[in-house]
Scaffold this motif. Structure first.
Motif, PDB file in Angstrom:
ATOM      1  N   LEU A 142       0.740  -1.546   0.067  1.00  0.00           N
ATOM      2  CA  LEU A 142       0.064  -0.116   0.230  1.00  0.00           C
ATOM      3  C   LEU A 142       1.042   1.367  -0.316  1.00  0.00           C
ATOM      4  O   LEU A 142       0.548   1.841  -1.123  1.00  0.00           O
ATOM      5  CB  LEU A 142      -0.552  -0.185   1.170  1.00  0.00           C
ATOM      6  CG  LEU A 142      -1.586   1.236   1.315  1.00  0.00           C
ATOM      7  CD1 LEU A 142      -2.958   1.801   0.608  1.00  0.00           C
ATOM      8  CD2 LEU A 142      -2.538   1.387   2.908  1.00  0.00           C
ATOM      9  N   VAL A 143       1.853   1.368   0.460  1.00  0.00           N
ATOM     10  CA  VAL A 143       2.737   2.759   0.978  1.00  0.00           C
ATOM     11  C   VAL A 143       3.637   3.020  -0.377  1.00  0.00           C
ATOM     12  O   VAL A 143       4.202   3.749  -1.467  1.00  0.00           O
ATOM     13  CB  VAL A 143       3.829   2.306   1.865  1.00  0.00           C
ATOM     14  CG1 VAL A 143       4.849   3.436   1.574  1.00  0.00           C
ATOM     15  CG2 VAL A 143       3.432   2.712   3.406  1.00  0.00           C
ATOM     16  N   ASN A 144       4.129   1.493  -1.061  1.00  0.00           N
ATOM     17  CA  ASN A 144       4.722   1.528  -2.363  1.00  0.00           C
ATOM     18  C   ASN A 144       3.783   1.943  -3.824  1.00  0.00           C
ATOM     19  O   ASN A 144       3.651   3.265  -4.381  1.00  0.00           O
ATOM     20  CB  ASN A 144       5.262   0.320  -2.787  1.00  0.00           C
ATOM     21  CG  ASN A 144       5.885   0.036  -3.790  1.00  0.00           C
ATOM     22  OD1 ASN A 144       6.860   1.006  -3.818  1.00  0.00           O
ATOM     23  ND2 ASN A 144       5.440  -0.084  -5.280  1.00  0.00           N
ATOM     24  N   LEU A 145       2.169   1.347  -3.117  1.00  0.00           N
ATOM     25  CA  LEU A 145       1.263   1.825  -3.899  1.00  0.00           C
ATOM     26  C   LEU A 145       0.743   3.964  -4.199  1.00  0.00           C
ATOM     27  O   LEU A 145       0.120   4.400  -5.339  1.00  0.00           O
ATOM     28  CB  LEU A 145      -0.318   1.337  -3.459  1.00  0.00           C
ATOM     29  CG  LEU A 145      -1.148   1.014  -4.824  1.00  0.00           C
ATOM     30  CD1 LEU A 145      -0.767   0.595  -5.934  1.00  0.00           C
ATOM     31  CD2 LEU A 145      -2.659   0.710  -4.503  1.00  0.00           C
ATOM     32  N   VAL A 146       0.826   4.056  -3.200  1.00  0.00           N
ATOM     33  CA  VAL A 146       1.153   5.882  -3.194  1.00  0.00           C
ATOM     34  C   VAL A 146       1.761   6.616  -2.888  1.00  0.00           C
ATOM     35  O   VAL A 146       1.580   8.250  -3.166  1.00  0.00           O
ATOM     36  CB  VAL A 146       0.347   6.166  -1.623  1.00  0.00           C
ATOM     37  CG1 VAL A 146      -1.141   5.300  -1.009  1.00  0.00           C
ATOM     38  CG2 VAL A 146       0.772   5.608  -0.529  1.00  0.00           C
ATOM     39  N   ASP A 147       2.949   5.878  -3.271  1.00  0.00           N
ATOM     40  CA  ASP A 147       4.318   6.367  -3.270  1.00  0.00           C
ATOM     41  C   ASP A 147       4.585   6.871  -5.032  1.00  0.00           C
ATOM     42  O   ASP A 147       5.283   6.803  -5.667  1.00  0.00           O
ATOM     43  CB  ASP A 147       5.483   6.029  -3.232  1.00  0.00           C
ATOM     44  CG  ASP A 147       6.962   6.682  -3.148  1.00  0.00           C
ATOM     45  OD1 ASP A 147       7.127   7.934  -3.240  1.00  0.00           O
ATOM     46  OD2 ASP A 147       7.643   5.712  -3.239  1.00  0.00           O
ATOM     47  N   VAL A 148       3.796   8.136  -5.070  1.00  0.00           N
ATOM     48  CA  VAL A 148       3.825   8.449  -7.124  1.00  0.00           C
ATOM     49  C   VAL A 148       4.167   9.826  -6.963  1.00  0.00           C
ATOM     50  O   VAL A 148       4.388  10.336  -8.207  1.00  0.00           O
ATOM     51  CB  VAL A 148       2.414   7.990  -7.392  1.00  0.00           C
ATOM     52  CG1 VAL A 148       1.942   6.466  -7.844  1.00  0.00           C
ATOM     53  CG2 VAL A 148       1.276   9.370  -6.780  1.00  0.00           C
ATOM     54  N   ARG A 149       4.257  10.591  -6.004  1.00  0.00           N
ATOM     55  CA  ARG A 149       4.601  11.896  -5.795  1.00  0.00           C
ATOM     56  C   ARG A 149       5.120  12.901  -4.619  1.00  0.00           C
ATOM     57  O   ARG A 149       5.267  11.710  -4.201  1.00  0.00           O
ATOM     58  CB  ARG A 149       3.522  12.515  -5.907  1.00  0.00           C
ATOM     59  CG  ARG A 149       2.205  13.148  -6.667  1.00  0.00           C
ATOM     60  CD  ARG A 149       2.703  13.747  -8.015  1.00  0.00           C
ATOM     61  NE  ARG A 149       2.915  13.676  -9.480  1.00  0.00           N
ATOM     62  CZ  ARG A 149       2.590  12.703  -9.875  1.00  0.00           C
ATOM     63  NH1 ARG A 149       2.673  11.573 -10.170  1.00  0.00           N
ATOM     64  NH2 ARG A 149       1.279  12.839 -11.778  1.00  0.00           N
ATOM     65  N   PRO A 150       6.009  13.807  -4.203  1.00  0.00           N
ATOM     66  CA  PRO A 150       6.901  14.046  -3.770  1.00  0.00           C
ATOM     67  C   PRO A 150       6.459  13.671  -2.849  1.00  0.00           C
ATOM     68  O   PRO A 150       5.484  14.503  -2.238  1.00  0.00           O
ATOM     69  CB  PRO A 150       7.752  14.832  -3.853  1.00  0.00           C
ATOM     70  CG  PRO A 150       8.155  15.071  -5.560  1.00  0.00           C
ATOM     71  CD  PRO A 150       6.366  14.392  -5.487  1.00  0.00           C
ATOM     72  N   GLY A 151       6.739  12.786  -1.314  1.00  0.00           N
ATOM     73  CA  GLY A 151       6.468  13.196  -0.115  1.00  0.00           C
ATOM     74  C   GLY A 151       5.022  12.663   0.552  1.00  0.00           C
ATOM     75  O   GLY A 151       4.389  12.090   1.804  1.00  0.00           O
TER      76      GLY A 151
END
Length: 243
Positions: A142-151
């Motif tokens: 999940l955390v990797n999934l939302v890692d699409v923009r800085p921060g």
């Protein structure tokens, strides 16, 4: 009664180790392998990844949790270095059936196996062990999934971990690690990469596991599976856009 000193110590250790590792890596030349182009076309480093992985593991104060965090980080690092254009579980599993071991398959199988081992060490009953493994692996995804923009991943980790501080000190470690590099991530000087996102997610998932019984684990597992299914649909739609 909330044992604030223990939580504070975990936060400080995780933040301190993460910041020290990050600054140390920035002082040495890393070359192309440690450089990426972000969504805005800017060149950023990947030093936040190993920094938060080591920081979250150090701050956890738990062998099983440190194992899950470092294993997830190692699998993510492999994908950072050897990743390809394919997205989604189905694409990587299809390649695996054809005899090709992709970086995505390494992540899927490696993080899944490590999460099950950690879950088995953190819980006593068989059902709880399996649910714990699903929660740890699912949160890492999940955390990797939302890692699409800085921060975005760092802020997600802070938001997901904050409620867990009431139940135990484990939630403080990913918060400290994420906070240590958040300013540089938002400033587009670095990025977590798969290594950092998966490591932080595994740390958050481990905190969830430690603070919940079977009902809570089952509820989290259902939510994480739903999020993974949504992410799979999104990956498929990007790979095969409608005409």
């Amino acid at each position: 009664m909330i044992r604030t000193p223990l939580r504070a110590a975990s936060f400080v250790v995780a933040a301190g180790v993460s910041r020290a590792v990050y600054q140390g890596l920035r002082r040495r030349p890393g070359g192309v392998r440690w450089t990426r182009t972000n969504h805005a076309g800017r060149s950023v480093d990947l030093y936040a990844g190993p920094a938060v992985a080591l920081g979250a593991a150090a701050g956890a104060g738990s062998g099983p949790v440190a194992f899950a965090v470092l294993a997830a980080g190692a699998c993510g690092a492999y994908d950072d270095v050897n990743g390809d254009h394919r997205r989604g579980f189905r694409a990587h599993l299809a390649a695996l059936r054809d005899g090709e071991v992709t970086s995505g398959a390494v992540k899927l199988l490696g993080i899944g196996a490590a999460s099950l081992v950690a879950g088995a060490l953190l819980k006593e009953r068989a059902v709880d062990k399996v649910l714990a493994g699903v929660v740890i692996a699912g949160t890492a995804h999940l955390v990797n999934l939302v890692d699409v923009r800085p921060g975005r991943a760092g802020l997600t980790v802070l938001a997901l971990s904050a409620p867990g501080l009431v139940r135990g000190p484990l939630a403080a470690a990913p918060m400290g690690a994420a906070a240590a590099v958040l300013g540089d991530d938002l400033g587009e000087r670095t990025m977590l990469g798969d290594m950092g996102a998966h490591a932080l997610g595994a740390a958050v998932g481990s905190a969830v596991v430690a603070g919940n019984g079977r009902l809570g684990l089952a509820a989290h597992a259902v939510g994480l599976i739903a999020a993974a299914a949504w992410g799979e649909r999104e990956a498929s739609s990007r790979a095969h856009p409608s005409e």
